[in-house]
Design a protein around this motif. Structure first.
Motif: not given
Ligand code: LLP
Length: 431
Positions: A215, A218, A249, A260, A265, A294
């Motif tokens: 993460i 981001y 993701l 994750p 996420f 995802s």
């Protein structure tokens, strides 16, 4: 094996997905065959929507169609209440043909043709994501000519590198996508704001890469975006209302992969945006997410029939399947790893490592370098996991192999979402 969604081993020792026995599916529909777990597709859509609802005051989830877009998928995404990101006239056409509401479409692309821009305007596409100055100028001219107003997001390059394969990184400084910060992007903002009759500047977009497990990248991306939104407010007085943080993701291709969860996420991303907005004292923008892989990646498997088995003494055993790089280019293109099992011997223990080869005339057409399987015989069925994203979407007719069909399976029932191509289809456009 990758136990995503409804995948399990049934009483006969066969692999089952969506309540359907894959051995029966192979017999009935032939191989190679893409099979999509409809329940998991829908569940992933809902998990994204719920997660966003719970962690952020207002947002939208937009499925990135490039991962897998056929009529059945567009309808499913529409039914689940998501938006849809399309990236070509062909994807736009598919979405509209499926009856997808145009106002929930997001039109992307770094080199949309004049025809594509016109199609997007005529269709009443919800948002056009403008990628360059030239495109903005063209769009203004076109909107003026048509007496229309386009709602746009400007795609920015936040200068963040996510840890993933170089070919699928996109947010970094040296990229063909988006506007550079800050001068170029500011110039675009001023231009967009100067034609209020033809352009509505709704906000900004970024996408930092794909198959991302962390993460962390981001956070700086969100900070950069919010900092720029604050700068726009300061320089022009204009407050944009939407922030699209793209997709990215990652999913589980191999048992050792540990991405994750969708919930973690989304919650982390929402926190990153919220904090960045607080730091800049900027009102919380509507947060848009654009997941592709995802949503559909783990929902898909590919079934192949095993043919020739060749021993190269002391080196390896090649096990060839009736598909390959034409239905899954990812190993050859990115060195992507996959896992497989024998679908008709799903309850048997592995005994040795083999190399799964495709049937294309390329030494590089190796689907899985090392696959640990039970004793393999000609006629066995191989199921490769996590092929729901960027496989059918990137398939070709290389060596004039017909593209496999796509089945949607659910509650023990299979429906054909895409028919298998025939030889006739492949020559249909030849003169
Ligand atoms: N939004 C934009 C603007 C994108 O460019 C992409 C993917 C997505 C969303 C969706 O990203 P995802 O959630 O699927 O990571 N062919 C490569 C992947 C290319 C991704 C391109 N853009 C592969 O097979 O790994």
């Amino acid at each position: 094996m990758i136990r995503a969604g409804t995948i399990q081993v049934n009483g006969q020792g066969h692999l089952e997905i969506g309540g359907c026995d894959t051995v029966e599916l192979a017999e009935r529909y032939g191989t190679p065959l893409y099979i999509m777990d409809e329940e998991l597709l829908r569940k992933n859509c809902r998990r994204f929507r719920n997660a966003l609802q719970q962690s952020y005051p207002h947002g939208q989830v937009i499925f990135a169609g490039k991962a897998f877009l056929v009529l059945a998928m567009a309808r499913l995404v529409g039914e689940e209440g998501l938006g849809l990101d399309v990236v070509s006239g062909g994807e736009l056409y598919t979405a509209l043909k499926a009856g997808f509401p145009a106002e929930r479409l997001f039109f992307h692309g770094n080199n949309k043709t004049g025809t594509e821009l016109a199609e997007a305007l005529d269709a009443g596409t919800g948002r056009i994501i403008v990628d360059s100055m030239m495109e903005l100028e063209d769009l203004i001219a076109l909107a003026r000519q048509k007496g229309k107003k386009a709602a746009v997001l400007l795609r920015l390059r936040p200068g963040v590198e996510a840890h993933t394969h170089e070919y699928i990184q996109t947010g970094q400084e040296d990229s063909k996508f988006g506007f550079a910060l800050e001068e170029e992007a500011l110039t675009a903002v001023r231009l967009a704001l100067s034609v209020p009759d033809h352009i509505e500047l709704a906000g900004f977009h970024c996408h930092i890469g794909s198959q991302i497990f962390q993460i962390e990248p981001y956070r700086p991306a969100a900070q950069t975006m919010l900092r720029f939104m604050a700068l726009v407010r300061k320089q022009t007085g204009f407050v944009v209302s939407q922030l699209n943080m793209g997709g990215g993701l990652g999913i589980r291709y191999r048992s050792s992969d540990n991405p994750p969860s969708i919930e973690a996420f989304v919650a982390n991303l929402a926190t990153a945006v919220t904090q960045a907005a607080e730091e800049e004292e900027f009102p919380l923008p509507e947060l848009l997410l654009e997941p592709g892989r995802s949503i559909c990646g783990e929902a898909g498997i590919t079934l192949y029939r095993i043919g020739v088995i060749k021993e190269v003494p002391g080196i390896r055993r090649y096990v060839s399947v009736d598909g390959g790089m034409m239905d899954n280019i990812r190993p050859a293109l990115y060195g992507a790893g996959y896992e497989a099992i024998l679908a008709n011997k799903a309850d048997r223990e592995g005994v040795g490592t083999v190399t799964i080869a495709g049937k294309a005339c390329e030494s590089g057409d190796i689907l899985i370098d090392e696959s640990f399987l039970p004793p393999v015989e000609k006629g066995d069925l191989l199921a490769v996991f996590s092929t729901g994203a960027y496989c059918y979407a990137m398939a070709s007719n290389y060596n004039r192999n017909p593209r496999p069909g796509v089945l949607f399976v659910r509650d023990g029932k299979a429906r054909v979402a895409v028919r298998r191509e025939s030889y006739e289809h492949m020559v249909a456009l030849d003169m």
